[in-house]
Design a protein around this motif. Sequence first.
Motif, mmCIF file in Angstrom:
data_model
loop_
_atom_site.group_PDB
_atom_site.id
_atom_site.type_symbol
_atom_site.label_atom_id
_atom_site.label_comp_id
_atom_site.label_asym_id
_atom_site.label_seq_id
_atom_site.Cartn_x
_atom_site.Cartn_y
_atom_site.Cartn_z
ATOM 1 N N LYS A 74 0.951 -1.113 -0.033
ATOM 2 C CA LYS A 74 -0.139 0.076 0.074
ATOM 3 C C LYS A 74 0.987 1.300 -0.034
ATOM 4 C CE LYS A 74 -4.023 -1.718 2.421
ATOM 5 N NZ LYS A 74 -4.970 -1.516 3.589
ATOM 6 N N GLU A 75 1.804 1.219 0.892
ATOM 7 C CA GLU A 75 2.799 2.309 0.931
ATOM 8 C C GLU A 75 3.772 2.514 -0.154
ATOM 9 O OE1 GLU A 75 5.442 2.097 4.201
ATOM 10 O OE2 GLU A 75 3.860 1.708 5.543
ATOM 11 N N ALA A 76 3.887 1.554 -0.981
ATOM 12 C CA ALA A 76 4.638 1.519 -2.313
ATOM 13 C C ALA A 76 3.524 2.024 -3.318
ATOM 14 C CB ALA A 76 5.236 0.174 -2.475
ATOM 15 N N GLY A 77 2.538 2.244 -3.214
ATOM 16 C CA GLY A 77 1.451 2.611 -4.260
ATOM 17 C C GLY A 77 1.008 1.574 -5.154
ATOM 18 N N HIS A 78 1.038 0.486 -4.792
ATOM 19 C CA HIS A 78 0.529 -0.912 -5.484
ATOM 20 C C HIS A 78 -0.954 -0.645 -5.183
ATOM 21 C CE1 HIS A 78 4.152 -2.282 -7.092
ATOM 22 N NE2 HIS A 78 4.612 -2.231 -5.815
ATOM 23 N N SER A 79 -1.691 -0.957 -6.443
ATOM 24 C CA SER A 79 -3.406 -0.857 -6.298
ATOM 25 C C SER A 79 -4.063 -2.190 -5.948
ATOM 26 C CB SER A 79 -4.103 -0.368 -7.555
ATOM 27 O OG SER A 79 -3.933 -0.905 -8.593
ATOM 28 N N LYS A 80 -3.436 -3.400 -6.312
ATOM 29 C CA LYS A 80 -3.933 -4.761 -5.921
ATOM 30 C C LYS A 80 -2.923 -5.786 -5.784
ATOM 31 C CE LYS A 80 -4.718 -5.504 -10.871
ATOM 32 N NZ LYS A 80 -5.724 -6.009 -11.773
ATOM 33 N N LEU A 81 -3.241 -6.773 -4.988
ATOM 34 C CA LEU A 81 -2.438 -7.806 -5.086
ATOM 35 C C LEU A 81 -3.201 -9.197 -5.472
ATOM 36 C CD1 LEU A 81 -0.729 -7.198 -1.307
ATOM 37 C CD2 LEU A 81 0.330 -6.889 -3.565
#
Length: 126
Positions: A74-81
């Motif tokens: 989340k902190e790294a800016g990814h929108s989904k896993l």
Amino acid sequence: MTLRNYAAHIYPILELGHFGIFRRDNQALIGMAALFYGQDAYQDCVQLGYLIDRRYRNSGYALWACQALISYAKEAGHSKLICLIRPENYQSCRLAMRLGFQKQEQVLYQFHIHNLYLLQLDERKE
């Protein structure tokens, strides 16, 4: 070097990676957790995975490690896993659901059927 220091200096170069999971009492290595780009049809997806020594399963280590990596993503800016989990791996399927992942479909991955789980990290729903 602390894990946080490692992430701060290495991840800007590599973006993602593998982390060791260590026992709380004696710091013995008992597993790993990772964020990585998928293979084949999942190259554009950030995948979450982990492996815990059989002797330390059901002790909260996987939950703790996965929660930390979800926060990092989340902190790294990814929108989904995503997680790709073999259907017979009931414990990992339950853990994915506990972490907030939603089962999407069954897919063929590395020559085996897997359940594909998705976790939206932002407010947008795709």
